[in-house]
Design a protein around this motif. Structure first.
Motif, PDB file in Angstrom:
ATOM      1  N   GLY A   6       0.697  -1.303   0.235  1.00 36.40           N
ATOM      2  CA  GLY A   6      -0.019   0.307  -0.069  1.00 36.40           C
ATOM      3  C   GLY A   6       0.826   1.340  -0.704  1.00 36.40           C
ATOM      4  N   CYS A   7       2.262   1.395  -0.800  1.00 36.29           N
ATOM      5  CA  CYS A   7       2.935   2.069  -0.086  1.00 36.29           C
ATOM      6  C   CYS A   7       3.898   2.134  -1.853  1.00 36.29           C
ATOM      7  CB  CYS A   7       4.286   2.159   0.811  1.00 36.29           C
ATOM      8  SG  CYS A   7       5.050   3.695   2.067  1.00 36.29           S
ATOM      9  N   ALA A   8       3.243   3.359  -1.805  1.00 40.44           N
ATOM     10  CA  ALA A   8       4.107   3.528  -3.029  1.00 40.44           C
ATOM     11  C   ALA A   8       5.522   4.821  -3.364  1.00 40.44           C
ATOM     12  CB  ALA A   8       3.207   4.196  -4.352  1.00 40.44           C
ATOM     13  N   THR A   9       6.865   4.651  -3.773  1.00 39.06           N
ATOM     14  CA  THR A   9       7.808   4.673  -3.926  1.00 39.06           C
ATOM     15  C   THR A   9       7.675   6.018  -4.854  1.00 39.06           C
ATOM     16  OG1 THR A   9       9.377   4.410  -3.603  1.00 39.06           O
ATOM     17  CG2 THR A   9       8.783   3.805  -1.580  1.00 39.06           C
ATOM     18  N   LEU A  10       8.653   7.629  -4.697  1.00 36.47           N
ATOM     19  CA  LEU A  10       8.752   8.680  -5.558  1.00 36.47           C
ATOM     20  C   LEU A  10      10.380   9.256  -4.721  1.00 36.47           C
ATOM     21  CD1 LEU A  10       7.967   9.638  -7.948  1.00 36.47           C
ATOM     22  CD2 LEU A  10       7.224  11.471  -6.678  1.00 36.47           C
ATOM     23  N   PRO A  11      11.578   8.176  -4.334  1.00 36.87           N
ATOM     24  CA  PRO A  11      12.371   9.551  -4.073  1.00 36.87           C
ATOM     25  C   PRO A  11      12.809  11.218  -5.417  1.00 36.87           C
ATOM     26  CG  PRO A  11      12.982   7.170  -4.241  1.00 36.87           C
ATOM     27  CD  PRO A  11      11.993   7.197  -4.796  1.00 36.87           C
ATOM     28  N   GLU A  12      12.542  11.907  -4.396  1.00 34.23           N
ATOM     29  CA  GLU A  12      12.397  13.148  -5.551  1.00 34.23           C
ATOM     30  C   GLU A  12      13.220  13.658  -4.951  1.00 34.23           C
ATOM     31  OE1 GLU A  12      13.104  16.575  -6.491  1.00 34.23           O
ATOM     32  OE2 GLU A  12      13.025  16.203  -4.481  1.00 34.23           O
ATOM     33  N   ALA A  34      11.259   9.145   3.430  1.00 34.03           N
ATOM     34  CA  ALA A  34      12.845   9.412   3.926  1.00 34.03           C
ATOM     35  C   ALA A  34      13.394  10.271   2.956  1.00 34.03           C
ATOM     36  CB  ALA A  34      13.280   8.072   3.555  1.00 34.03           C
ATOM     37  N   GLU A  35      14.607  10.552   4.305  1.00 31.72           N
ATOM     38  CA  GLU A  35      14.871  12.155   3.711  1.00 31.72           C
ATOM     39  C   GLU A  35      16.906  11.324   3.741  1.00 31.72           C
ATOM     40  OE1 GLU A  35      16.456  16.126   5.697  1.00 31.72           O
ATOM     41  OE2 GLU A  35      14.447  15.420   5.374  1.00 31.72           O
ATOM     42  N   ARG A  36      17.610  11.480   2.555  1.00 35.86           N
ATOM     43  CA  ARG A  36      18.870  11.762   2.282  1.00 35.86           C
ATOM     44  C   ARG A  36      19.461  13.261   1.673  1.00 35.86           C
ATOM     45  NH1 ARG A  36      22.633   7.025   2.243  1.00 35.86           N
ATOM     46  NH2 ARG A  36      23.991   7.136   2.494  1.00 35.86           N
ATOM     47  N   THR A  37      20.641  13.804   1.953  1.00 36.28           N
ATOM     48  CA  THR A  37      21.672  14.237   1.097  1.00 36.28           C
ATOM     49  C   THR A  37      22.924  13.911   0.684  1.00 36.28           C
ATOM     50  OG1 THR A  37      20.809  16.118   2.842  1.00 36.28           O
ATOM     51  CG2 THR A  37      22.875  16.874   1.299  1.00 36.28           C
ATOM     52  N   LEU A  38      23.006  14.003  -0.867  1.00 30.70           N
ATOM     53  CA  LEU A  38      24.100  12.834  -0.981  1.00 30.70           C
ATOM     54  C   LEU A  38      25.303  14.230  -2.060  1.00 30.70           C
ATOM     55  CD1 LEU A  38      22.370  10.320  -1.370  1.00 30.70           C
ATOM     56  CD2 LEU A  38      24.553  10.337  -0.221  1.00 30.70           C
ATOM     57  N   ARG A  39      27.011  14.054  -2.495  1.00 25.44           N
ATOM     58  CA  ARG A  39      27.125  14.700  -3.011  1.00 25.44           C
ATOM     59  C   ARG A  39      25.940  14.676  -4.382  1.00 25.44           C
ATOM     60  NH1 ARG A  39      32.096  10.938  -0.928  1.00 25.44           N
ATOM     61  NH2 ARG A  39      30.834  10.690  -2.760  1.00 25.44           N
ATOM     62  N   ALA A  40      26.716  16.179  -4.571  1.00 29.16           N
ATOM     63  CA  ALA A  40      26.291  15.962  -6.230  1.00 29.16           C
ATOM     64  C   ALA A  40      27.398  15.595  -7.172  1.00 29.16           C
ATOM     65  CB  ALA A  40      26.110  17.535  -6.336  1.00 29.16           C
ATOM     66  N   THR A  41      28.077  14.104  -7.633  1.00 32.87           N
ATOM     67  CA  THR A  41      29.163  13.951  -8.299  1.00 32.87           C
ATOM     68  C   THR A  41      28.453  12.544  -8.879  1.00 32.87           C
ATOM     69  OG1 THR A  41      30.485  12.602  -5.961  1.00 32.87           O
ATOM     70  CG2 THR A  41      30.704  14.885  -6.701  1.00 32.87           C
ATOM     71  N   THR A  42      29.476  12.293  -9.726  1.00 31.96           N
ATOM     72  CA  THR A  42      28.968  10.502 -10.367  1.00 31.96           C
ATOM     73  C   THR A  42      28.762   9.662  -9.412  1.00 31.96           C
ATOM     74  OG1 THR A  42      29.901  11.164 -12.193  1.00 31.96           O
ATOM     75  CG2 THR A  42      29.675   8.945 -11.444  1.00 31.96           C
ATOM     76  N   GLU A  43      29.879   9.660  -7.880  1.00 35.41           N
ATOM     77  CA  GLU A  43      29.841   8.511  -7.103  1.00 35.41           C
ATOM     78  C   GLU A  43      28.739   9.057  -5.864  1.00 35.41           C
ATOM     79  OE1 GLU A  43      32.508  11.139  -7.245  1.00 35.41           O
ATOM     80  OE2 GLU A  43      33.854   9.322  -9.110  1.00 35.41           O
ATOM     81  N   GLY A  44      27.993  10.663  -5.863  1.00 38.80           N
ATOM     82  CA  GLY A  44      26.956  10.775  -5.377  1.00 38.80           C
ATOM     83  C   GLY A  44      26.111  10.051  -5.944  1.00 38.80           C
ATOM     84  N   HIS A  45      26.393  10.207  -7.535  1.00 39.69           N
ATOM     85  CA  HIS A  45      24.566   9.650  -7.824  1.00 39.69           C
ATOM     86  C   HIS A  45      24.759   8.278  -7.600  1.00 39.69           C
ATOM     87  CE1 HIS A  45      25.453  13.703 -10.032  1.00 39.69           C
ATOM     88  NE2 HIS A  45      24.341  13.768  -9.277  1.00 39.69           N
ATOM     89  N   THR A  46      25.594   7.319  -7.676  1.00 39.18           N
ATOM     90  CA  THR A  46      25.503   5.949  -7.279  1.00 39.18           C
ATOM     91  C   THR A  46      25.211   5.856  -6.231  1.00 39.18           C
ATOM     92  OG1 THR A  46      27.419   5.491  -9.351  1.00 39.18           O
ATOM     93  CG2 THR A  46      26.753   3.976  -7.596  1.00 39.18           C
ATOM     94  N   ASP A  47      25.854   6.565  -4.962  1.00 36.85           N
ATOM     95  CA  ASP A  47      25.408   6.568  -3.943  1.00 36.85           C
ATOM     96  C   ASP A  47      23.697   6.640  -3.703  1.00 36.85           C
ATOM     97  OD1 ASP A  47      27.217   6.121  -2.966  1.00 36.85           O
ATOM     98  OD2 ASP A  47      27.662   8.005  -2.346  1.00 36.85           O
ATOM     99  N   ILE A  48      23.335   7.464  -4.561  1.00 38.48           N
ATOM    100  CA  ILE A  48      21.756   8.206  -4.889  1.00 38.48           C
ATOM    101  C   ILE A  48      20.687   6.552  -5.648  1.00 38.48           C
ATOM    102  CG2 ILE A  48      19.769   9.071  -5.880  1.00 38.48           C
ATOM    103  CD1 ILE A  48      22.061  11.681  -6.026  1.00 38.48           C
ATOM    104  N   ALA A  49      21.286   6.262  -6.306  1.00 44.16           N
ATOM    105  CA  ALA A  49      20.510   4.580  -6.580  1.00 44.16           C
ATOM    106  C   ALA A  49      20.753   3.731  -5.811  1.00 44.16           C
ATOM    107  CB  ALA A  49      21.421   4.472  -7.704  1.00 44.16           C
ATOM    108  N   ALA A  50      22.220   3.683  -5.065  1.00 44.79           N
ATOM    109  CA  ALA A  50      21.849   2.446  -4.149  1.00 44.79           C
ATOM    110  C   ALA A  50      20.987   2.913  -3.322  1.00 44.79           C
ATOM    111  CB  ALA A  50      23.393   2.426  -3.328  1.00 44.79           C
TER     112      ALA A  50
END
Length: 141
Positions: A6-12, A34-50
């Motif tokens: 019953g819970c859709a997810t939409l990380p923004e 949930a909330e998270r702040t990550l670096r604006a780098t390719t490595e950070g983008h990988t962390d976002i996907a994870a």
């Protein structure tokens, strides 16, 4: 959007910062999960996907600031994630109608996520193909 219990997810992903991206995951009615702040780098983008992998269905909604968010958008698309673009006008209207006052990245990220839930026909991001490369070459010749 698929649901899980019953819970859709939409990380923004709020992409207006140059050094970091603030993400907010919401359920199908726009409640913050949930909330998270990550670096604006390719490595950070990988962390976002994870980080987003904890949900079975993910749609990334990015405020349409392509001059700032182009690399993030491309990294997410190359990783196989769907991405939609939220215009700054739609985001601003949602932010004004929210109950929280002030300007902060989590408030803005939540506003973009809620717009993406509310607006079914947002522009879908896609990787630039060969036509863009040809355009760049011919424009710089």
């Amino acid at each position: 959007m698929d649901t899980d219990g019953g819970c859709a997810t939409l990380p923004e992903v709020m992409a207006h910062l140059k050094r970091a991206h603030t993400l907010v995951a919401v359920d199908q009615v726009g409640r913050k999960l949930a909330e998270r702040t990550l670096r604006a780098t390719t490595e950070g983008h990988t962390d976002i996907a994870a980080w987003a992998a904890q949900w079975p269905t993910v749609l990334f909604a990015i405020e349409d600031c392509r001059h700032v968010s182009r690399r993030l958008e491309g990294d997410l698309l190359r990783a196989g994630h769907p991405v939609v673009r939220v215009t700054t006008q739609l985001m601003a209207g949602q932010r004004r109608s929210g109950r929280e006052r002030g300007k902060s990245d989590p408030i803005d990220a939540l506003a973009v996520a809620r717009v993406a839930l509310r607006e079914p026909n947002l522009p879908i991001a896609h990787l630039d193909g060969p036509s863009r490369e040809v355009k760049l070459v011919t424009c710089h010749s």
